[in-house]
Design an enzyme around this catalytic site. Sequence first.
Site, short mmCIF file in Angstrom:
data_model
loop_
_atom_site.label_atom_id
_atom_site.label_comp_id
_atom_site.label_asym_id
_atom_site.label_seq_id
_atom_site.Cartn_x
_atom_site.Cartn_y
_atom_site.Cartn_z
N HIS A 16 0.89 -1.33 0.02
CA HIS A 16 0.10 0.08 -0.11
C HIS A 16 1.14 1.28 0.01
CE1 HIS A 16 -3.90 2.12 1.76
NE2 HIS A 16 -2.99 2.88 1.26
N GLU A 199 -10.95 3.34 6.09
CA GLU A 199 -9.99 4.30 6.60
C GLU A 199 -10.71 5.42 7.23
OE1 GLU A 199 -8.16 6.58 3.44
OE2 GLU A 199 -6.45 7.13 4.57
N ASP A 277 1.99 4.16 2.86
CA ASP A 277 0.69 4.86 2.36
C ASP A 277 1.17 6.20 1.36
OD1 ASP A 277 -1.84 5.54 1.55
OD2 ASP A 277 -2.43 6.11 3.46
N1 ADE Z 1 -4.71 8.64 -1.99
C1 ADE Z 1 -3.39 8.58 -1.56
N2 ADE Z 1 -3.33 8.33 -0.04
C2 ADE Z 1 -4.59 7.95 0.25
C3 ADE Z 1 -5.12 7.54 1.38
N3 ADE Z 1 -4.54 7.54 2.37
N4 ADE Z 1 -6.45 7.56 1.42
C4 ADE Z 1 -7.31 7.68 0.28
N5 ADE Z 1 -6.64 8.10 -0.86
C5 ADE Z 1 -5.22 8.23 -0.88
ZN ZN Z 2 -3.74 4.93 0.52
#
Ligand code: ADE
Ligand code: ZN
Length: 332
Positions: A16, A199, A277
């Site tokens: 990710h 999230e 991320d």
């Molecule tokens: N694009 C880049 N990082 C992201 C995240 N943490 N959540 C959603 N879209 C994203």
């Molecule tokens: Zn992400």
Amino acid sequence: MSNLALIKNLPKAELHVHIEGTFEPELMFAIAKRNQIAIPYSSVEEVKNAYNFHNLQSFLDIYYAGANVLIHEQDFYDLAWAYFEKCATDNVVHTEIFFDPQTHTERGMDFATCFNGLYRACQDAKQKLNISSHLIMCFLRHLSEESAFNTLEQALPFKDKIIGVGLDSSEVGNPPSKFERVFARARELGFLTVAHAGEEGDPDYVWQALNLLKVNRIDHGVRSEEDDKLMQRLIAEQMPLTVCPLSNLKLCVVKNLTDHNIKRMLNQGVCVTVNSDDPAYFGGYMNDNFIAIDTALNLTSDELKQLAINSFNASFISDDEKQYWISKIKAY
Ligand code: ADE
Ligand code: ZN
């Protein structure tokens, strides 16, 4: 061996990471200069000071603005190559990289310009650094279904070089159901599927990603813990969650890392993995994320090893490759 040495030495897979989120301010300045694009900051320090987020959207606004300086194929190559060098430092031996074509095609760029730069860096990473990789194309969920279908169409000439499709950007208000038909078509075409869910969105977003998008992995998924039935399903199916601890901290999904549920979920038998991320924005790459949760949650060496094992089990590499890396981890 200390936990710090173990973290550094263990082979790891990253599942990710958004390539646009690895754009370090130093490289942003260099590329802006050679492309003669003005950016609203006068120094790297000033850029870093602007990275103060209170939720996902406040980050995304800055993240999309940063990507605007990427114009040429070489820019995408340089971006990805800089990330692969970080992988080498952190002993990330395999990575599955998200890219957001719409961030670039919506401002008039060709899909191929972006894609070819990234793909060439992936090939060089294998040859020069012995790091394997896959590319995952994400649809921006704040844009329309039609735009996602167009993007899928544009990806077809590169289909054999893209392992799967994903879903990212502003979660709340853009549920997985909006992309049910695009994902069905993508699966028909042979793409694997992943989606950001849980999230900021509630557990229903995770249920939708599983039931409607039929994903192979959930990105983030940390809010799944609010729903016992969902947790049972994740455990029974060993459905991976690609968790991003420093991201969760910087975007205020958790107040403190001591509150993070990754250790609890790991010990309940969920296939959780550690990921960065958007490391250039959230203060750290793979090992920084491991070190941060180890410090906050007092992980055991067995827990660290299990997280590394999960990263390979949850990846899209072959079973033989998985066994190769897992046996190395078990030997520690
Ligand atoms: N694009 C880049 N990082 C992201 C995240 N943490 N959540 C959603 N879209 C994203
Ligand atoms: Zn992400």
